[in-house]
Scaffold this motif. Structure first.
Motif, PDB file in Angstrom:
ATOM      1  N   LEU A   1       4.495   5.857  -5.151  1.00 47.64           N
ATOM      2  CA  LEU A   1       4.583   5.985  -6.604  1.00 47.64           C
ATOM      3  C   LEU A   1       3.501   6.906  -7.152  1.00 47.64           C
ATOM      4  CD1 LEU A   1       5.345   2.270  -7.576  1.00 47.64           C
ATOM      5  CD2 LEU A   1       6.922   4.218  -7.590  1.00 47.64           C
ATOM      6  N   TRP A   2       2.321   6.789  -6.579  1.00 42.64           N
ATOM      7  CA  TRP A   2       1.211   7.647  -7.042  1.00 42.64           C
ATOM      8  C   TRP A   2       1.510   9.106  -6.742  1.00 42.64           C
ATOM      9  CZ3 TRP A   2      -2.435  10.838  -4.634  1.00 42.64           C
ATOM     10  CH2 TRP A   2      -3.522  11.221  -5.427  1.00 42.64           C
ATOM     11  N   THR A   3       2.034   9.407  -5.572  1.00 42.94           N
ATOM     12  CA  THR A   3       2.362  10.785  -5.208  1.00 42.94           C
ATOM     13  C   THR A   3       3.471  11.331  -6.103  1.00 42.94           C
ATOM     14  OG1 THR A   3       1.776  10.320  -2.901  1.00 42.94           O
ATOM     15  CG2 THR A   3       3.123  12.264  -3.316  1.00 42.94           C
ATOM     16  N   TRP A   4       4.462  10.486  -6.363  1.00 41.09           N
ATOM     17  CA  TRP A   4       5.556  10.911  -7.235  1.00 41.09           C
ATOM     18  C   TRP A   4       5.057  11.217  -8.650  1.00 41.09           C
ATOM     19  CZ3 TRP A   4       7.720   8.024 -11.409  1.00 41.09           C
ATOM     20  CH2 TRP A   4       8.882   8.581 -11.967  1.00 41.09           C
ATOM     21  N   ARG A   5       4.151  10.386  -9.146  1.00 42.14           N
ATOM     22  CA  ARG A   5       3.607  10.601 -10.484  1.00 42.14           C
ATOM     23  C   ARG A   5       2.759  11.860 -10.533  1.00 42.14           C
ATOM     24  NH1 ARG A   5       0.171   6.158 -14.032  1.00 42.14           N
ATOM     25  NH2 ARG A   5       0.030   7.414 -15.957  1.00 42.14           N
ATOM     26  N   GLN A   6       1.958  12.070  -9.491  1.00 39.76           N
ATOM     27  CA  GLN A   6       1.127  13.284  -9.449  1.00 39.76           C
ATOM     28  C   GLN A   6       2.011  14.526  -9.413  1.00 39.76           C
ATOM     29  OE1 GLN A   6      -1.939  11.843 -10.391  1.00 39.76           O
ATOM     30  NE2 GLN A   6      -2.707  13.550  -9.166  1.00 39.76           N
TER      31      GLN A   6
ATOM     32  N   TYR B   1       0.832  -1.209   0.000  1.00 41.93           N
ATOM     33  CA  TYR B   1       0.000   0.000   0.000  1.00 41.93           C
ATOM     34  C   TYR B   1       0.864   1.254   0.000  1.00 41.93           C
ATOM     35  CZ  TYR B   1      -2.922   3.754   1.788  1.00 41.93           C
ATOM     36  OH  TYR B   1      -3.559   4.963   1.960  1.00 41.93           O
TER      37      TYR B   1
ATOM     38  N   GLN C   1       3.359  15.214 -12.876  1.00 45.79           N
ATOM     39  CA  GLN C   1       2.318  15.777 -13.762  1.00 45.79           C
ATOM     40  C   GLN C   1       2.035  17.226 -13.444  1.00 45.79           C
ATOM     41  OE1 GLN C   1      -1.039  13.171 -13.377  1.00 45.79           O
ATOM     42  NE2 GLN C   1      -0.175  11.570 -14.738  1.00 45.79           N
TER      43      GLN C   1
ATOM     44  N   PHE D   1       2.656   1.767  -3.264  1.00 45.18           N
ATOM     45  CA  PHE D   1       1.726   2.283  -4.271  1.00 45.18           C
ATOM     46  C   PHE D   1       1.472   3.770  -4.066  1.00 45.18           C
ATOM     47  CE2 PHE D   1      -2.693   3.406  -5.220  1.00 45.18           C
ATOM     48  CZ  PHE D   1      -2.713   3.216  -6.599  1.00 45.18           C
ATOM     49  N   MET D   2       1.248   4.185  -2.806  1.00 41.18           N
ATOM     50  CA  MET D   2       0.981   5.596  -2.525  1.00 41.18           C
ATOM     51  C   MET D   2       2.189   6.463  -2.835  1.00 41.18           C
ATOM     52  SD  MET D   2      -2.123   5.858  -1.696  1.00 41.18           S
ATOM     53  CE  MET D   2      -2.057   7.585  -1.222  1.00 41.18           C
TER      54      MET D   2
END
Length: 312
Positions: free
Chosen positions: A300-305, A294, A308, A297-298
């Motif tokens: 990686l998601w924060t890094w991607r956001q 978890y 962007q 995943f969070m």
């Protein structure tokens, strides 16, 4: 932090109509207002699952394997050997004409007995002026034979107290759980002052379901303190459901042991058990893996956001 979202908490705020003026005067850059963080559905599922995994681990689950049967010794066989001074008489001869004293002849036969009685737990008592435990009941026949070989004439005193030897054997049998109890007693004399007379000791042995086989060694015509009390020896065996033998030479001693072996065949007891393996680590490992997945995943998601938002 770069890969983890910042922790945020709610605070009281005041709305003012001149917000832009305050920003200008304070020379600070305005940021997003505070907000109340609430758990997402995934977080709720993760917390519930982790809690259930920990409860399951605390319950100590086990994997029970298929039944396994093992065979163990089914009989306790105690041997009591007379080490009084009369055992030094050299009246046993070998086929090649070599003569042995009585103790040496006994050791040879008992050594062979230990090799043949693989299923029995063997013990050894030596007696003279007193009775002593030389070897407790053991499955290690090699150690038993070694300790038998270390016995010497007179090491327990010059007398013969085989009544006390029976009493010591009774005590040792009581401390073990086996239901099949056999005592082989070898002596070349008569009882010379046991605390408990042999006949009385035999009665107690019979009450404890102990069978006694007595082997009288040497010349029955001997007189004096070394005279064989065959009447007592035979009575001891009779009271306990055993048998008595007289060995004037090594061949007769072998015959006595062969008779005992036929009366007390090898006995095994089967023990069945099911191996158990603890599985408490499985739910703990599952909770740790879910927790790490978890947060990975969070991150990686924060890094991607973040990438962007910088790209726009």
């Amino acid at each position: 932090m770069r890969f983890m979202p910042a922790y945020k908490e709610s605070r009281d705020s005041v709305k003012v109509p001149f917000f832009d003026k305050l920003v200008e005067l304070s020379e600070q850059r305005p940021e997003e207002g505070a907000r109340i963080l609430r758990r997402s559905r995934i977080q709720k599922i993760l917390v519930t699952t982790t809690w259930l995994c920990l409860v399951l681990a605390a319950a100590k689950p086990q994997w029970i394997g298929a039944p396994i049967e093992q065979q163990k010794s089914g009989r306790d066989l105690m041997v009591a050997v007379d080490l009084s001074g009369s055992m030094e008489a050299r009246d046993f001869s070998l086929p090649d004409g070599t003569t042995l004293n009585r103790l040496e002849a006994v050791k040879r036969v008992l050594d062979e007995l230990a090799r043949q009685r693989a299923s029995d737990r063997l013990g050894l008592i030596v007696f003279g002026a007193a009775a002593y435990l030389q070897t407790p009941f053991t499955d290690d026949h090699e150690v038993w034979r070694q300790l038998l070989g270390e016995t010497e004439i007179g090491m327990a005193g010059p007398s013969t107290v085989f009544g006390d030897a029976i009493g010591l054997a009774i005590k040792l049998f009581r401390e073990n759980a086996s239901d099949n109890r056999v005592l082989i007693l070898l002596t070349d004399g008569n009882d010379t002052g046991s605390t408990v007379p042999p006949i009385d000791a035999a009665k107690v042995a019979a009450a404890n379901e102990i069978r006694i086989y007595t082997i009288a060694i040497g010349d029955p015509a001997t007189v004096g303190e070394d005279a064989l009390d065959m009447q007592t020896i035979e009575r001891v065996s009779e009271l306990t459901g055993g048998a008595s033998f007289q060995a004037l030479d090594q061949d007769q001693m072998h015959a006595a042991y062969e008779t005992i072996a036929s009366m007390e065949p090898e006995l095994y007891e089967s023990v069945s058990f099911r191996p158990k393996q603890s599985l408490h680590w499985v739910p703990v490992a599952a909770a740790v893996v879910l927790f790490l997945c978890y947060h990975l995943f969070m991150a990686l998601w924060t890094w991607r956001q973040g990438r962007q938002s910088r790209a726009t």
